[in-house]
Design an enzyme around this catalytic site. Structure first.
Site, mmCIF file in Angstrom:
data_model
loop_
_atom_site.group_PDB
_atom_site.id
_atom_site.type_symbol
_atom_site.label_atom_id
_atom_site.label_comp_id
_atom_site.label_asym_id
_atom_site.label_seq_id
_atom_site.Cartn_x
_atom_site.Cartn_y
_atom_site.Cartn_z
ATOM 1 N N GLU A 156 0.830 -1.217 0.000
ATOM 2 C CA GLU A 156 0.000 0.000 0.000
ATOM 3 C C GLU A 156 0.862 1.263 0.000
ATOM 4 O O GLU A 156 0.549 2.244 -0.664
ATOM 5 C CB GLU A 156 -0.944 -0.025 1.205
ATOM 6 C CG GLU A 156 -1.977 -1.143 1.082
ATOM 7 C CD GLU A 156 -2.861 -1.258 2.301
ATOM 8 O OE1 GLU A 156 -2.382 -1.798 3.317
ATOM 9 O OE2 GLU A 156 -4.003 -0.788 2.251
ATOM 10 N N GLU A 161 -4.412 -9.055 3.670
ATOM 11 C CA GLU A 161 -5.077 -8.664 4.922
ATOM 12 C C GLU A 161 -6.293 -9.517 5.263
ATOM 13 O O GLU A 161 -6.589 -9.749 6.438
ATOM 14 C CB GLU A 161 -5.505 -7.196 4.856
ATOM 15 C CG GLU A 161 -4.379 -6.192 5.064
ATOM 16 C CD GLU A 161 -3.665 -5.829 3.771
ATOM 17 O OE1 GLU A 161 -3.796 -6.579 2.781
ATOM 18 O OE2 GLU A 161 -2.978 -4.794 3.748
#
Ligand SMILES: CCC[C@H](O)CC(=O)SCCNC(=O)CCNC(=O)[C@H](O)C(C)(C)COP(=O)([O-])OP(=O)([O-])OC[C@H]1O[C@@H](n2cnc3c(N)ncnc32)[C@H](O)[C@@H]1OP(=O)([O-])[O-]
Ligand SMILES: NC(=O)c1ccc[n+]([C@@H]2O[C@H](COP(=O)([O-])OP(=O)(O)OC[C@H]3O[C@@H](n4cnc5c(N)ncnc54)[C@H](O)[C@@H]3O)[C@@H](O)[C@H]2O)c1
Length: 721
Positions: A116, A136
């Site tokens: 990210e 995640e």
């Protein structure tokens, strides 16, 4: 030596500030890293000698993502303020919206928060074979640093939802094809190319692209809606009992409809709800439980080094032996497979080939790799090849005398350093090695069927097995991509022993009048992939009948003796193996409940005669779950009490990987602790008063219930390890 944690910044003569993340081993984004990044980006943006910025991870790894230890702290304390504010302040404001261009120099891996951060940079330069992904969801949360918004904008919505929902990582090569990576360069050039790239953006030679503002890969609203509809169907299929997949799709949709920034804000809000969910607690526990298994006191902490294992002999090419041989070959370990005669040997070789073919046809292995693996394989009918093997894994039928004789023979023909392992599922290792003088190198290597696919390897340590042998087998286990869990020696070891009440409880319920197909369906709704009856069909009922007396001999006081398996076999039903058991198995279609099996059940009910007043009992779905799984918890308590496992979390990971206990429930002991030892104790006590000693609470459970302790809390003083 203390590990060096921090973020450094060096500004070169070219005007490029190189910001480096250091947090070994994976440069996870712990709180000091995040505050360090904020400080350095602020600094770099303010300094007039800095024209452009490169972000890199120390030691050839960009970053393994946000520090998962923080999730665990949040779970322990319930304190959400432990989560730093990152997605807007750092990722949007300081990074993506910075006036100075930023380039991510990606080596090794960029996962979760790591990827990210890289996506918030204005370009990404990567080394070959770097691992890129947003895993995640495997932790019960969603990407929380803007990944739900930027990945679709960089690789397209369909690919991004696929990567996120399935937690699938891709290589930097694929990343380049998709547009996630701007340049792929040799490892030695990653930093220099990134510097140059950053300067090129600063000086207008390359575009200054902000991922969140891009729309070119999203497509029209109707196209996006169609993709999200497919994603919702996928989520329903792969994660029916988990919230994060659906929540993630909602967040992605928000960004599609209302723009990336709105998506980032919703992402942060949803992340906060999910991080405290039971699913996240269970999955984070499993993440650490799996890693804890590699720490074995007096084995991994005494300075020993694993010895190389290059050639292994497998004895017995049946179901297990062929699977074990396949797993070894796939990791480039040479294998000799020994059988009793050429007919059985050919059968074994064909099974290994079929295993490889299956992997190739499912796209899990290339033809080339399968060919290479098979070139390391040799079938034999005598012990000549055994003189230079590093390890033998015996996988012949479950017969004490046969195994004792084989160990006596291999002791003579193998070198004195050779590890002598058995895949027995029930026989005491001390008994197997009784006729040898090599008890220190005898060890259990208990694989689960199908051995080339199931991820668990129980390593059974007898009181004589040496630490070196355990360490060597752990290394082999890891090399063949299994999770090795070291357990003590007892009938059934950790997993089969803990779960032996599973099918017995199901039989008791069926004999009490509960519909067996309902039992299976309730248990699959709870999250196990197969209910007890379908599992029995899969294993084959002959096995159940054979191991029953072995368990009865040791754990007889807590057995429920059901005639159902014998009656089933008498009626010609051995399960999947012969096409019918409780279910009917036809090629190409799902197993179908077989109504005609109910006559077998009726006969069993007549023989056991345990229905109160001759009438079927009435139970809720919750009661079915409790009556089947609380006896399993009870046995887990005994396993903990006797020190068969080093730590409770080892039993959790073993139950998840060996029995497919739902990982989002954290494993059998973790789940029991969330239900509450006192509640389980009281339920079992009441059940034992009604239905007998099968349900009698164990001493360990009683003690913990009385003292308000968790089952996972206390270590046993009676460790077998
Ligand atoms: C708001 C937040 C938003 C954000 O989107 C959320 C995230 O990023 S969530 C995160 C998303 N990221 C992920 O889900 C990636 C999770 N990690 C992995 O998949 C693998 O560890 C990795 C592939 C990185 C390395 O595999 P390998 O080479 O076989 O090595 P290994 O597996 O044996 O690990 C070695 C040691 O590193 C430790 N550790 C590792 N990662 C982390 C971490 N993030 N943190 C802390 N620790 C971590 C691990 O515990 C072990 O410690 P120990 O004390 O030595 O037992
Ligand atoms: N089936 C399972 O799910 C499972 C799971 C874990 C462990 N185990 C254990 O693995 C072992 C093997 O089980 P399986 O299901 O593969 O059995 P299997 O019957 O499928 O295979 C056993 C093979 O051993 C061969 N054999 C017998 N004596 C031999 C000898 N002297 N030399 C060489 N080969 C010999 C047989 O010809 C046969 O092919 C058993 O100890 C069993 O308890 C089985």
């Amino acid at each position: 030596m203390a590990k060096k944690i921090g973020v450094t910044m060096e500004v070169g003569n070219d005007g490029v500030a190189v910001i480096t993340i250091s947090n070994p081993p994976v440069n996870s984004l712990a709180s000091p890293i995040i505050s360090g990044l904020k400080e350095k980006f602020r600094d770099a943006n303010q300094r007039i000698d800095v024209k452009a910025i490169v972000l890199i991870g120390n030691n050839g790894r960009f970053s393994g993502g946000f520090d998962i230890n923080v999730f665990q702290q949040v779970h322990k304390t319930g304190d959400l303020s432990l989560m730093p504010e990152v997605s807007v302040e750092l990722v949007c404001n300081l990074m993506e919206d910075s006036r100075k261009p930023l380039v991510a120099a990606v080596e090794g891996l960029a996962l979760g928060g790591g990827l990210e951060l890289a996506m918030a940079c204005h370009a990404r330069v990567a080394a070959p074979k770097a691992q890129l992904g947003l895993p995640e969801l495997t932790l019960g949360v969603i990407p929380g640093f803007g990944g739900t918004q930027r990945l679709p904008r960089l690789v397209g919505l369909a690919k991004a939802t696929d990567m996120i929902l399935l937690s699938k990582s891709i290589s930097s090569e694929e990343g380049q094809k998709l547009g996630l990576i701007d340049a792929l360069v040799p490892p030695g050039d990653v930093l220099s190319t990134s510097r140059k790239w950053a300067l090129d953006i600063a000086e207008g030679r390359k575009p200054f692209l902000r991922s969140l503002h891009r729309t070119d890969k999203i497509g029209s609203l109707s196209e996006a809606r169609a993709i999200l509809k497919t994603s919702r169907q996928l989520a329903k299929k792969i994660a029916p009992n988990m919230p994060q997949h659906h929540a993630c799709i909602e967040v992605i949709e928000e960004g599609i409809i209302h723009g990336g920034y709105s998506g980032v804000l919703k992402e942060a809000e949803v992340f906060k709800q999910l991080v405290l969910s039971d699913t996240a607690k269970g999955l984070v526990h499993v993440f650490f439980a799996q890693r804890a298994t590699s720490k074995v006191p007096n084995v991994t902490d005494v300075g020993l080094k694993p010895r190389p294992i290059k050639k292994v002999a497998v004895i017995g090419g049946g179901l297990m032996g062929s699977g074990i041989a396949t797993a070894l070959l796939l990791s480039n370990i040479r294998v000799v497979l020994k059988e009793i005669n050429s007919e059985y040997l050919m059968k074994g070789i064909k099974s290994v080939e079929a295993n490889m073919k299956g992997l190739v046809s499912r796209g899990k292995l290339t033809q080339d790799k399968a060919g290479k693996a098979l070139s390391l394989f040799k079938g034999v009918l005598d012990y000549t090849e055994f003189k230079d093997v590093d390890m033998v894994i015996e996988a012949v039928i479950e017969n004490i005398q046969l195994k004792q004789n084989i160990f006596k023979e291999i002791e003579k023909v193998c070198s004195p350093h050779c590890i002598l392992a058995s895949n027995t599922s029930t026989i005491d290792l001390d008994v197997i090695g009784e006729k040898t003088n090599s008890k220190d190198r005898i060890v259990g290597a208990h694989f689960f069927s199908p051995a080339h696919l199931m991820p668990l390897l129980e390593i059974v340590r007898s009181k004589n097995t040496s630490a070196q042998v355990i360490l060597d087998l752990m290394a082999v286990g890891k090399a063949i991509k299994k999770v090795p869990v070291v357990v003590g020696n007892c009938i059934g070891f950790a997993v089969n022993r803990t779960f032996f009440p599973y099918s017995q409880a199901a039989h008791m319920l069926a004999n009490l009048g509960v519909d067996l197909f309902r039992i299976d369906s309730v248990i699959t709704s709870f999250g196990l992939p197969l209910g007890p009856f379908q599992l029995g069909d899969l294993a084959g009922h002959g096995i159940g009948l054979a191991v029953g007396p072995i368990y009865a001999k040791v754990y007889g006081d807590r057995m429920f003796r059901s005639p159902m398996t014998e009656l089933l076999l008498k009626s010609g039903r051995n399960g999947k193996i012969n096409g019918k058991g409780y279910y009917i198995y036809e090629k190409g279609s799902k197993p179908k409940p077989d109504p005609s099996v109910l006559s077998v059940v009726e006969e069993s009910r007549k023989l056991t005669n345990i229905m109160p007043g001759g009438k079927p009992i009435s139970v809720s779905d919750k009661e079915i779950v409790e009556m089947i799984l609380f006896p399993v918890v009870n046995e887990a308590c005994r396993v903990l009490d006797e020190g068969v496992v080093i730590r409770a979390s080892d039993l959790d990971i073993a139950s998840v990987l060996g029995m497919s206990f739902p990982s989002y429930r954290g494993g059998i002991v973790f789940w029991a602790d969330t239900v509450g030892p006192k509640y389980i104790y009281e339920r079992l006590k009441r059940l034992s008063e009604t239905y007998g000693s099968f349900f009698k609470p164990s001493r360990y459970l009683e003690e913990r219930a009385m003292n308000g302790m968790l089952l996972s809390e206390s270590k046993s003083s009676r460790s077998r390890l």
